[in-house]
Design a protein around this motif. Structure first.
Motif, PDB file in Angstrom:
ATOM      1  N   THR A  80     -17.620 -19.321 -31.531  1.00 56.12           N
ATOM      2  CA  THR A  80     -18.320 -20.543 -31.427  1.00 56.12           C
ATOM      3  C   THR A  80     -17.433 -21.128 -32.753  1.00 56.12           C
ATOM      4  O   THR A  80     -16.624 -22.749 -32.180  1.00 56.12           O
ATOM      5  CB  THR A  80     -19.235 -20.035 -32.227  1.00 56.12           C
ATOM      6  N   TRP A  81     -16.740 -20.893 -33.832  1.00 56.94           N
ATOM      7  CA  TRP A  81     -15.777 -22.456 -34.777  1.00 56.94           C
ATOM      8  C   TRP A  81     -14.949 -22.098 -34.071  1.00 56.94           C
ATOM      9  O   TRP A  81     -14.566 -23.417 -34.068  1.00 56.94           O
ATOM     10  CB  TRP A  81     -15.743 -21.257 -36.091  1.00 56.94           C
ATOM     11  N   GLN A  82     -14.459 -21.161 -33.550  1.00 52.09           N
ATOM     12  CA  GLN A  82     -13.419 -21.348 -32.769  1.00 52.09           C
ATOM     13  C   GLN A  82     -13.105 -22.283 -31.417  1.00 52.09           C
ATOM     14  O   GLN A  82     -12.194 -23.408 -31.010  1.00 52.09           O
ATOM     15  CB  GLN A  82     -12.030 -20.235 -31.980  1.00 52.09           C
ATOM     16  N   VAL A  83     -14.114 -22.288 -30.400  1.00 53.03           N
ATOM     17  CA  VAL A  83     -13.997 -22.728 -29.606  1.00 53.03           C
ATOM     18  C   VAL A  83     -14.811 -24.310 -30.118  1.00 53.03           C
ATOM     19  O   VAL A  83     -14.153 -25.632 -29.711  1.00 53.03           O
ATOM     20  CB  VAL A  83     -15.646 -22.568 -28.343  1.00 53.03           C
ATOM     21  N   THR A  84     -15.571 -24.655 -31.407  1.00 57.68           N
ATOM     22  CA  THR A  84     -15.744 -26.066 -31.951  1.00 57.68           C
ATOM     23  C   THR A  84     -14.213 -26.865 -32.376  1.00 57.68           C
ATOM     24  O   THR A  84     -14.007 -27.143 -32.402  1.00 57.68           O
ATOM     25  CB  THR A  84     -16.346 -25.440 -32.831  1.00 57.68           C
ATOM     26  N   ALA A  85     -13.435 -25.978 -33.114  1.00 54.90           N
ATOM     27  CA  ALA A  85     -12.467 -27.052 -33.238  1.00 54.90           C
ATOM     28  C   ALA A  85     -11.610 -27.156 -32.605  1.00 54.90           C
ATOM     29  O   ALA A  85     -10.696 -27.978 -32.454  1.00 54.90           O
ATOM     30  CB  ALA A  85     -11.490 -25.364 -34.501  1.00 54.90           C
ATOM     31  N   VAL A  86     -11.401 -26.614 -30.899  1.00 53.07           N
ATOM     32  CA  VAL A  86     -10.493 -26.574 -30.260  1.00 53.07           C
ATOM     33  C   VAL A  86     -11.575 -28.364 -29.701  1.00 53.07           C
ATOM     34  O   VAL A  86     -10.301 -29.046 -29.802  1.00 53.07           O
ATOM     35  CB  VAL A  86     -10.702 -25.579 -29.120  1.00 53.07           C
ATOM     36  N   VAL A  87     -11.893 -28.586 -29.725  1.00 57.63           N
ATOM     37  CA  VAL A  87     -13.192 -29.669 -29.394  1.00 57.63           C
ATOM     38  C   VAL A  87     -12.915 -30.852 -29.527  1.00 57.63           C
ATOM     39  O   VAL A  87     -12.276 -31.751 -29.754  1.00 57.63           O
ATOM     40  CB  VAL A  87     -14.939 -29.184 -28.494  1.00 57.63           C
ATOM     41  N   PHE A  88     -12.995 -30.456 -31.526  1.00 61.98           N
ATOM     42  CA  PHE A  88     -12.430 -31.268 -32.567  1.00 61.98           C
ATOM     43  C   PHE A  88     -10.901 -31.864 -32.367  1.00 61.98           C
ATOM     44  O   PHE A  88     -10.710 -33.223 -32.486  1.00 61.98           O
ATOM     45  CB  PHE A  88     -12.451 -30.779 -33.952  1.00 61.98           C
ATOM     46  N   LEU A  89     -10.615 -31.198 -31.988  1.00 60.55           N
ATOM     47  CA  LEU A  89      -8.477 -31.493 -32.031  1.00 60.55           C
ATOM     48  C   LEU A  89      -8.436 -32.023 -30.759  1.00 60.55           C
ATOM     49  O   LEU A  89      -7.866 -33.150 -30.668  1.00 60.55           O
ATOM     50  CB  LEU A  89      -7.874 -29.953 -32.165  1.00 60.55           C
ATOM     51  N   PHE A  90      -9.461 -31.726 -29.699  1.00 59.91           N
ATOM     52  CA  PHE A  90      -9.059 -32.424 -28.298  1.00 59.91           C
ATOM     53  C   PHE A  90      -9.366 -34.274 -28.842  1.00 59.91           C
ATOM     54  O   PHE A  90      -8.936 -34.489 -28.186  1.00 59.91           O
ATOM     55  CB  PHE A  90      -9.773 -32.005 -26.971  1.00 59.91           C
ATOM     56  N   VAL A  91     -10.819 -33.683 -29.045  1.00 59.24           N
ATOM     57  CA  VAL A  91     -10.704 -35.156 -29.304  1.00 59.24           C
ATOM     58  C   VAL A  91     -10.153 -36.024 -30.010  1.00 59.24           C
ATOM     59  O   VAL A  91     -10.267 -37.592 -30.157  1.00 59.24           O
ATOM     60  CB  VAL A  91     -12.746 -35.575 -29.819  1.00 59.24           C
ATOM     61  N   GLY A  92      -9.469 -35.710 -31.515  1.00 57.42           N
ATOM     62  CA  GLY A  92      -8.571 -36.105 -32.062  1.00 57.42           C
ATOM     63  C   GLY A  92      -7.591 -36.609 -31.222  1.00 57.42           C
ATOM     64  O   GLY A  92      -6.765 -37.744 -31.644  1.00 57.42           O
ATOM     65  N   VAL A  93      -6.992 -35.740 -30.528  1.00 57.89           N
ATOM     66  CA  VAL A  93      -5.997 -36.037 -29.902  1.00 57.89           C
ATOM     67  C   VAL A  93      -5.629 -37.356 -28.701  1.00 57.89           C
ATOM     68  O   VAL A  93      -5.573 -38.197 -28.923  1.00 57.89           O
ATOM     69  CB  VAL A  93      -4.991 -34.760 -29.103  1.00 57.89           C
ATOM     70  N   LEU A  94      -6.900 -37.247 -28.064  1.00 56.11           N
ATOM     71  CA  LEU A  94      -7.754 -37.977 -27.283  1.00 56.11           C
ATOM     72  C   LEU A  94      -7.710 -39.382 -27.984  1.00 56.11           C
ATOM     73  O   LEU A  94      -7.393 -40.721 -27.466  1.00 56.11           O
ATOM     74  CB  LEU A  94      -8.686 -37.988 -26.710  1.00 56.11           C
ATOM     75  N   ALA A  95      -8.426 -39.304 -29.395  1.00 57.91           N
ATOM     76  CA  ALA A  95      -8.868 -40.963 -29.811  1.00 57.91           C
ATOM     77  C   ALA A  95      -7.678 -41.519 -30.332  1.00 57.91           C
ATOM     78  O   ALA A  95      -6.865 -42.808 -30.271  1.00 57.91           O
ATOM     79  CB  ALA A  95      -9.319 -40.111 -31.102  1.00 57.91           C
ATOM     80  N   LEU A  96      -6.571 -40.254 -30.594  1.00 58.57           N
ATOM     81  CA  LEU A  96      -5.142 -41.303 -30.630  1.00 58.57           C
ATOM     82  C   LEU A  96      -4.766 -41.716 -29.742  1.00 58.57           C
ATOM     83  O   LEU A  96      -3.532 -42.600 -29.164  1.00 58.57           O
ATOM     84  CB  LEU A  96      -4.152 -40.198 -31.188  1.00 58.57           C
ATOM     85  N   PHE A  97      -4.311 -40.569 -28.493  1.00 57.47           N
ATOM     86  CA  PHE A  97      -3.644 -41.545 -27.105  1.00 57.47           C
ATOM     87  C   PHE A  97      -4.105 -43.043 -26.902  1.00 57.47           C
ATOM     88  O   PHE A  97      -3.795 -43.397 -26.872  1.00 57.47           O
ATOM     89  CB  PHE A  97      -4.336 -40.596 -26.263  1.00 57.47           C
ATOM     90  N   MET A  98      -5.643 -43.187 -26.734  1.00 53.15           N
ATOM     91  CA  MET A  98      -7.045 -44.477 -26.698  1.00 53.15           C
ATOM     92  C   MET A  98      -6.071 -45.174 -27.978  1.00 53.15           C
ATOM     93  O   MET A  98      -5.764 -46.437 -26.163  1.00 53.15           O
ATOM     94  CB  MET A  98      -7.841 -43.684 -26.713  1.00 53.15           C
ATOM     95  N   TRP A  99      -6.018 -44.756 -28.973  1.00 55.55           N
ATOM     96  CA  TRP A  99      -5.673 -46.251 -29.817  1.00 55.55           C
ATOM     97  C   TRP A  99      -4.282 -46.500 -29.427  1.00 55.55           C
ATOM     98  O   TRP A  99      -3.542 -47.500 -29.396  1.00 55.55           O
ATOM     99  CB  TRP A  99      -5.402 -45.441 -31.209  1.00 55.55           C
ATOM    100  N   ALA A 100      -3.396 -45.574 -28.675  1.00 55.72           N
ATOM    101  CA  ALA A 100      -1.481 -45.901 -29.073  1.00 55.72           C
ATOM    102  C   ALA A 100      -1.682 -46.748 -27.343  1.00 55.72           C
ATOM    103  O   ALA A 100      -0.677 -47.263 -27.451  1.00 55.72           O
ATOM    104  CB  ALA A 100      -0.767 -44.559 -28.368  1.00 55.72           C
ATOM    105  N   VAL A 101      -2.874 -46.300 -26.691  1.00 55.69           N
ATOM    106  CA  VAL A 101      -2.343 -47.280 -24.886  1.00 55.69           C
ATOM    107  C   VAL A 101      -3.160 -48.506 -25.480  1.00 55.69           C
ATOM    108  O   VAL A 101      -2.776 -49.793 -24.654  1.00 55.69           O
ATOM    109  CB  VAL A 101      -3.522 -46.224 -24.303  1.00 55.69           C
ATOM    110  N   ASP A 102      -4.573 -48.467 -25.945  1.00 55.69           N
ATOM    111  CA  ASP A 102      -4.654 -49.369 -26.653  1.00 55.69           C
ATOM    112  C   ASP A 102      -3.618 -50.568 -26.940  1.00 55.69           C
ATOM    113  O   ASP A 102      -3.693 -52.013 -27.360  1.00 55.69           O
ATOM    114  CB  ASP A 102      -6.024 -49.559 -26.815  1.00 55.69           C
ATOM    115  N   SER A 103      -2.787 -50.110 -28.159  1.00 61.78           N
ATOM    116  CA  SER A 103      -2.482 -50.951 -29.162  1.00 61.78           C
ATOM    117  C   SER A 103      -0.932 -50.971 -28.126  1.00 61.78           C
ATOM    118  O   SER A 103      -0.524 -52.735 -28.299  1.00 61.78           O
ATOM    119  CB  SER A 103      -1.631 -49.833 -29.922  1.00 61.78           C
TER     120      SER A 103
END
Length: 118
Positions: A80-103
């Protein structure tokens, strides 16, 4: 025979509606009595539905659902903790990608196309 089943279902719905109507007919200060009216209406409707084919089918479905839920193999705490960590990592990477595209798009439109940055 089919009309008797429909009549039972309509009677069950009427009992629920009577319970709700009883809730609104009780004075505002007696909320327990109003809630009791609704509960009695729902229980009475359940008793009527118990004697219908639809009610029996629903009970069989509910029993089968409980049996299937008991077959579920739940993940361990570590998984459960491993899957949660992967989800948080994916959300962080997606947020950085969206910020880069927006900028990038903001720079492209405001500075390059419209020339507002000069």
């Amino acid at each position: 025979m089919q009309s008797i089943e429909r009549l039972k279902v309509v009677a069950a719905l009427a009992l629920v509606l009577l319970g709700v109507a009883g809730f609104y007919m009780v004075p505002a200060g007696q909320s327990f009595l109003g809630s009791l009216c609704v509960a009695v209406g729902v229980v009475a409707a359940g008793a009527v539905m118990w004697f219908t084919t639809l009610g029996r089918t629903f009970v069989d479905y509910a029993r089968d659902s409980v049996k299937e839920a008991q077959k579920v193999v739940w993940p361990s705490k570590k998984e459960t903790w491993q899957v949660t960590a992967v989800v948080f990592l994916f959300v962080g990477v997606l947020a950085l990608f969206m910020w880069a595209v927006d900028s990038g798009l903001a720079w492209l439109f405001y500075d390059v196309v419209l020339g507002r940055g000069k």
